[in-house]
Structure formats: C-alpha cells, structure tokens
Design a protein around this motif. Structure first.
Motif, PDB file in Angstrom:
ATOM      1  N   SER A   6       0.976  -1.172  -0.018  1.00  0.00           N
ATOM      2  CA  SER A   6       0.065   0.154   0.063  1.00  0.00           C
ATOM      3  C   SER A   6       0.908   1.262   0.012  1.00  0.00           C
ATOM      4  CB  SER A   6      -0.788   0.037   1.233  1.00  0.00           C
ATOM      5  OG  SER A   6       0.000  -0.053   2.409  1.00  0.00           O
ATOM      6  N   SER A   7       2.042   1.080  -0.411  1.00  0.00           N
ATOM      7  CA  SER A   7       2.757   2.201  -0.519  1.00  0.00           C
ATOM      8  C   SER A   7       3.364   2.727  -1.928  1.00  0.00           C
ATOM      9  CB  SER A   7       4.251   1.789   0.067  1.00  0.00           C
ATOM     10  OG  SER A   7       5.268   2.778   0.087  1.00  0.00           O
ATOM     11  N   SER A   8       3.574   4.022  -1.962  1.00  0.00           N
ATOM     12  CA  SER A   8       3.852   4.502  -3.262  1.00  0.00           C
ATOM     13  C   SER A   8       5.316   5.200  -3.424  1.00  0.00           C
ATOM     14  CB  SER A   8       2.775   5.820  -3.200  1.00  0.00           C
ATOM     15  OG  SER A   8       3.064   6.715  -2.187  1.00  0.00           O
ATOM     16  N   VAL A   9       5.864   4.721  -2.515  1.00  0.00           N
ATOM     17  CA  VAL A   9       7.194   5.078  -2.433  1.00  0.00           C
ATOM     18  C   VAL A   9       8.002   4.399  -3.806  1.00  0.00           C
ATOM     19  CG1 VAL A   9       7.673   5.510   0.051  1.00  0.00           C
ATOM     20  CG2 VAL A   9       8.049   3.206  -0.951  1.00  0.00           C
ATOM     21  N   SER A  10       9.122   4.852  -4.307  1.00  0.00           N
ATOM     22  CA  SER A  10       9.783   3.967  -5.272  1.00  0.00           C
ATOM     23  C   SER A  10      11.065   3.666  -4.700  1.00  0.00           C
ATOM     24  CB  SER A  10      10.006   4.691  -6.322  1.00  0.00           C
ATOM     25  OG  SER A  10      10.700   6.157  -6.165  1.00  0.00           O
ATOM     26  N   ALA A  11      10.977   2.079  -4.478  1.00  0.00           N
ATOM     27  CA  ALA A  11      12.038   1.263  -4.129  1.00  0.00           C
ATOM     28  C   ALA A  11      13.355   1.304  -4.890  1.00  0.00           C
ATOM     29  CB  ALA A  11      11.823  -0.185  -3.588  1.00  0.00           C
ATOM     30  N   ARG A  12      14.425   1.323  -4.360  1.00  0.00           N
ATOM     31  CA  ARG A  12      15.705   1.269  -5.409  1.00  0.00           C
ATOM     32  C   ARG A  12      16.092  -0.019  -5.561  1.00  0.00           C
ATOM     33  NH1 ARG A  12      20.884   4.383  -2.726  1.00  0.00           N
ATOM     34  NH2 ARG A  12      19.333   4.617  -0.704  1.00  0.00           N
ATOM     35  N   LEU A  13      15.772  -1.048  -4.742  1.00  0.00           N
ATOM     36  CA  LEU A  13      15.984  -2.580  -4.958  1.00  0.00           C
ATOM     37  C   LEU A  13      14.872  -3.080  -5.016  1.00  0.00           C
ATOM     38  CD1 LEU A  13      17.843  -4.951  -4.920  1.00  0.00           C
ATOM     39  CD2 LEU A  13      17.950  -4.826  -2.364  1.00  0.00           C
ATOM     40  N   VAL A  14      14.652  -4.091  -6.077  1.00  0.00           N
ATOM     41  CA  VAL A  14      13.367  -4.965  -6.057  1.00  0.00           C
ATOM     42  C   VAL A  14      13.977  -6.273  -6.230  1.00  0.00           C
ATOM     43  CG1 VAL A  14      11.735  -5.973  -7.872  1.00  0.00           C
ATOM     44  CG2 VAL A  14      11.908  -3.718  -7.337  1.00  0.00           C
ATOM     45  N   CYS A  15      13.317  -7.309  -5.126  1.00  0.00           N
ATOM     46  CA  CYS A  15      13.610  -8.668  -5.015  1.00  0.00           C
ATOM     47  C   CYS A  15      12.594  -9.711  -5.427  1.00  0.00           C
ATOM     48  CB  CYS A  15      14.072  -8.738  -3.239  1.00  0.00           C
ATOM     49  SG  CYS A  15      15.322  -7.717  -2.712  1.00  0.00           S
ATOM     50  N   LEU A  16      12.884 -10.783  -5.667  1.00  0.00           N
ATOM     51  CA  LEU A  16      11.916 -11.730  -6.109  1.00  0.00           C
ATOM     52  C   LEU A  16      12.334 -13.028  -5.449  1.00  0.00           C
ATOM     53  CD1 LEU A  16       9.553 -13.061  -7.735  1.00  0.00           C
ATOM     54  CD2 LEU A  16      11.342 -13.221  -9.650  1.00  0.00           C
ATOM     55  N   GLY A  17      11.343 -13.707  -4.766  1.00  0.00           N
ATOM     56  CA  GLY A  17      11.573 -14.954  -4.028  1.00  0.00           C
ATOM     57  C   GLY A  17      10.263 -15.638  -3.602  1.00  0.00           C
ATOM     58  N   ASN A  18      10.593 -16.540  -2.726  1.00  0.00           N
ATOM     59  CA  ASN A  18       9.627 -17.520  -2.374  1.00  0.00           C
ATOM     60  C   ASN A  18       9.195 -17.262  -0.575  1.00  0.00           C
ATOM     61  OD1 ASN A  18       9.825 -18.968  -4.503  1.00  0.00           O
ATOM     62  ND2 ASN A  18      11.354 -20.064  -3.789  1.00  0.00           N
ATOM     63  N   PRO A  19       8.271 -16.611  -0.328  1.00  0.00           N
ATOM     64  CA  PRO A  19       7.983 -16.197   1.171  1.00  0.00           C
ATOM     65  C   PRO A  19       7.808 -17.380   1.725  1.00  0.00           C
ATOM     66  CG  PRO A  19       6.661 -14.821  -0.500  1.00  0.00           C
ATOM     67  CD  PRO A  19       7.229 -16.147  -1.315  1.00  0.00           C
ATOM     68  N   ALA A  73      14.664 -17.177   1.394  1.00  0.00           N
ATOM     69  CA  ALA A  73      15.944 -16.754   1.414  1.00  0.00           C
ATOM     70  C   ALA A  73      16.045 -15.239   0.810  1.00  0.00           C
ATOM     71  CB  ALA A  73      16.929 -17.539   0.432  1.00  0.00           C
ATOM     72  N   ALA A  74      15.285 -15.030  -0.193  1.00  0.00           N
ATOM     73  CA  ALA A  74      15.386 -13.523  -0.824  1.00  0.00           C
ATOM     74  C   ALA A  74      14.679 -12.534  -0.116  1.00  0.00           C
ATOM     75  CB  ALA A  74      14.684 -13.601  -2.163  1.00  0.00           C
ATOM     76  N   GLN A  75      13.652 -13.001   0.618  1.00  0.00           N
ATOM     77  CA  GLN A  75      12.974 -12.170   1.660  1.00  0.00           C
ATOM     78  C   GLN A  75      13.915 -11.655   2.781  1.00  0.00           C
ATOM     79  OE1 GLN A  75       8.578 -11.645   2.889  1.00  0.00           O
ATOM     80  NE2 GLN A  75       9.274 -13.577   3.456  1.00  0.00           N
ATOM     81  N   ASN A  76      14.738 -12.775   3.385  1.00  0.00           N
ATOM     82  CA  ASN A  76      15.666 -12.425   4.216  1.00  0.00           C
ATOM     83  C   ASN A  76      16.920 -11.335   3.762  1.00  0.00           C
ATOM     84  OD1 ASN A  76      14.837 -14.519   5.784  1.00  0.00           O
ATOM     85  ND2 ASN A  76      15.957 -15.967   5.166  1.00  0.00           N
TER      86      ASN A  76
END
Ligand code: 26A
Length: 345
Positions: A6-19, A73-76
């Motif tokens: 619910s955030s409209s900030v723009s993140a510098r880093l985008v991660c993808l993984g299995n929560p 792992a990627a969420q960590n």
C-alpha cells in the motif's frame, strides 16, 4: 489474487523470491539421520507425492525451543538490505496464502521497512521451511505451498515498481517456481543497463534445475553462491576444473561476459570474487565461537549487505566488506534476522 502493498514510494532495490515462514528448532543428529537429511543442506519437498518428511513440520511443534521466524531466502535478503538502506527502499515480490503465517511475514517486512508486493492465493497455505539446527549447521526442509504459485503477470500489475527500481536481486530458489518471471526482470534489467543479481541458493539448483539456470544466467551481472553451490555448479555443467577450485569455477561463470562478476563465499575462508578484469580474495574476520547464535540466513545476510552496497554506488571491495559485516551481525541473531537496533556499517 491481490497485492498487499500500500505504499507509493519508489524502491531502489526490487527482490523476487519464495516467502516462507521458518519453523526453527534444535534437533539431534539422530533426528536428521531418521529423515536422511544432511547437517548443512536445503531440500525441497514435493507436496504432490507421499512425502514422509512432511511430518517434520508437526513434530517440530513439540520441540522445546521451536520458533516461528520470517524466512524465505530472498525475503531475508530484502529485510537485510532495508536494514542498511532504510524504510521504503526495498520492494519484495512473492506469493503467499491468506493465513496467519503470511500475516506474520507481512508484519516482519513492514517492521524491517520492506514493501511487500505479495500475490495472494486463497486456496493454498503460506510456504514453510523447517530449519533444523545442529551446532553451527542448519538443514532446511521446505514445503513451498503458496510460494509455488507465483506468476509473472503479478510483476505486470506492479510494473511501475520494476521500472523505478535501480537494481534487482533474485533468489536462485525461485528457479523452481517461475523462471519466466526471472527472465522478465532480467530482460528489463538488460535493456535498461541495471544490475541484476542472482544467488544460486542451494546445490540442488544447479543439480536439478540446470535448464532454468541456463535460461537466466545470460541476464546476470552478479552471481553469488557459497562453496558447495559452486561445486554443484561445476559438476552439473561438467567443468574440467576441480570443483573446489572456486576461482576457476567463478571464471567459467564469468565466461566471455564483459559485465558479470561472480562472488563465492566460503564460510570462514576468504570470499572469492572474479570479474572480467581478474580475481581477488577477501579475508573474513572470524567471530568468536561463543558469539555465534545460528548460521541460518548467513548467506542471505551477506547478499543483503552486498546488494545494499551496490545500491549505494559503493565500489566492489566495499560492497563485499558490507556483505561480510552484515553476515556477522545476522549470525549473532536467531534465524535469518538482524539486530533490533540500527548499527551503522
Ligand atoms: C525452494 N526452496 C527450497 C526455498 C528455500 C528457501 N527460500 C526459498 N526457497 N529453502 C529454504 N529457504 C530459506 O532459506 C533461508 C536461509 O538461507 C529459509 O526460509 C531460510 O530462511
């Protein structure tokens, strides 16, 4: 299926993984042996077959020191990078169920300052990982659950987040779920010249998901792995060098790329870094043994410090040092976690 961000900030880093939610407990060597598990490994359970090891999750609830800790792992790594970069600078994509496990993961991401873009599965439970601790080792046994249902169109729904990002971090574990989603991010990164970091995650990834790995390697500008994943890579790809010659294996992965860097961690042994320009090692400052709480998530924390350094525009040397620093902090916490107070690098 909807997103929970619910955030409209723009993140510098985008991660993808299995929560995943980690169910962590100290077990005996006999317990590992009963399920044919190695002390330091990661295995993926197949929920569609009769799988005797599924009972581990229920059994762990009876262990005196059982704990429920945010994992995946990627969420960590996402939480660790936010520890360095600050709130709102890191976005995380993955798929969860609608249950109390995903509520806990969302809450821990919120507290860490990670913006969660969860795809939600109404019919499947949030994935879980049994983290079986023996001494300084951890054996990971995963039931992916809802994490296995991530689809690339969830990235499309939030493509503005992808476009605003400056770099990407993907867990190799996600190669078992959606190589298409990884390729989608990789193609965007390649087109825009943004760094694209892949972690090999576990020996079984090069071993059993070689084709998927081959599909995404061309997009990588950084590949991170530990020594056992490097050896599994060497074997799976039939490299002629010794599987434990880290610099040689890394050189192979750099290949004739002009832009790819390979980083191999090796526990307390020096970190090996190979770029198209040459190779270098970085000594690890050993932590007193009595300060080590558990090593679960140490590799994810290294990756977190490293990518946070890249996001801040640091030189390679300093980014590696930031990785080693954050890994040392994480090892002093239970599970793949970071100190509650902010310690500056
Ligand atoms: C597909 N598999 C097996 C997995 C994982 C995983 N994360 C994503 N996919 N198996 C274990 N993990 C996570 O690794 C962390 C430690 O590096 C665990 O959840 C644990 O937090």
């Amino acid at each position: 299926m909807s997103s929970t961000a619910s955030s409209s900030v723009s993140a510098r880093l985008v991660c993808l993984g299995n929560p995943l939610l980690d169910i962590q407990a100290t077990v005996s060597d006999e317990y590992l042996a009963r399920y044919q598990l190695k002390a330091n490994d990661a295995v993926l359970l197949d929920a569609t077959t009769e799988e005797p090891r599924m009972t581990i999750f229920d059994e762990l609830l009876q262990f005196p020191d059982v704990k429920f800790i945010a994992g995946g792992a990627a969420q960590n790594t996402a939480r660790g990078a936010a520890y360095v970069l600050g709130a709102g600078q890191v976005a995380y994509f993955g798929s969860v169920g609608q249950d109390k496990f995903s509520a806990q993961l969302q809450a821990e991401n919120d507290a860490a300052g990670v913006v969660s873009y969860y795809q939600q599965q109404p019919q499947v439970g949030t994935g879980k990982c049994a983290a079986l601790i023996t001494g300084h080792n951890r054996s990971l046994v995963t039931d992916l659950g809802a994490a296995n249902h991530f689809t690339p169109d969830h990235l499309d729904r939030h493509w503005d987040v992808v476009e605003k990002a400056e770099l990407f971090y993907v867990g190799g574990f996600h190669l078992t779920v959606s190589p298409e989603a990884i390729v989608k991010l990789g193609q965007h990164a390649q087109k825009t010249g943004k760094p694209f970091v892949l972690n090999l995650s576990a020996p079984f990834i090069p071993q059993f998901f070689k084709a998927a790995l081959e599909q995404v390697l061309p997009y990588t500008t950084y590949v991170i792995a530990n020594e056992s994943e490097a050896a599994a890579f060497a074997e799976a790809f039939g490299l002629t060098c010794q599987a434990d010659d880290l610099a040689a294996v890394a050189q192979h992965i750099v290949g004739d790329s002009k832009t790819r860097t390979v980083i191999f961690t090796h526990g307390l042994e020096p970190t090996v870094v190979v770029t198209p320009q040459g190779s270098q090692t970085y000594a690890v400052k050993p932590l007193a043994s009595d300060k080590i709480v558990d090593t679960n998530g140490a590799g994810d924390a290294f990756a977190a410090g490293f990518v946070a350094g890249l996001a801040q525009g640091e030189k390679l040397d300093r980014a590696v040092d930031m990785g080693q620093w954050l890994a040392a902090l994480s090892i002093q916490q239970v599970g793949a976690s970071y100190p509650s107070e902010k310690l500056a690098y």
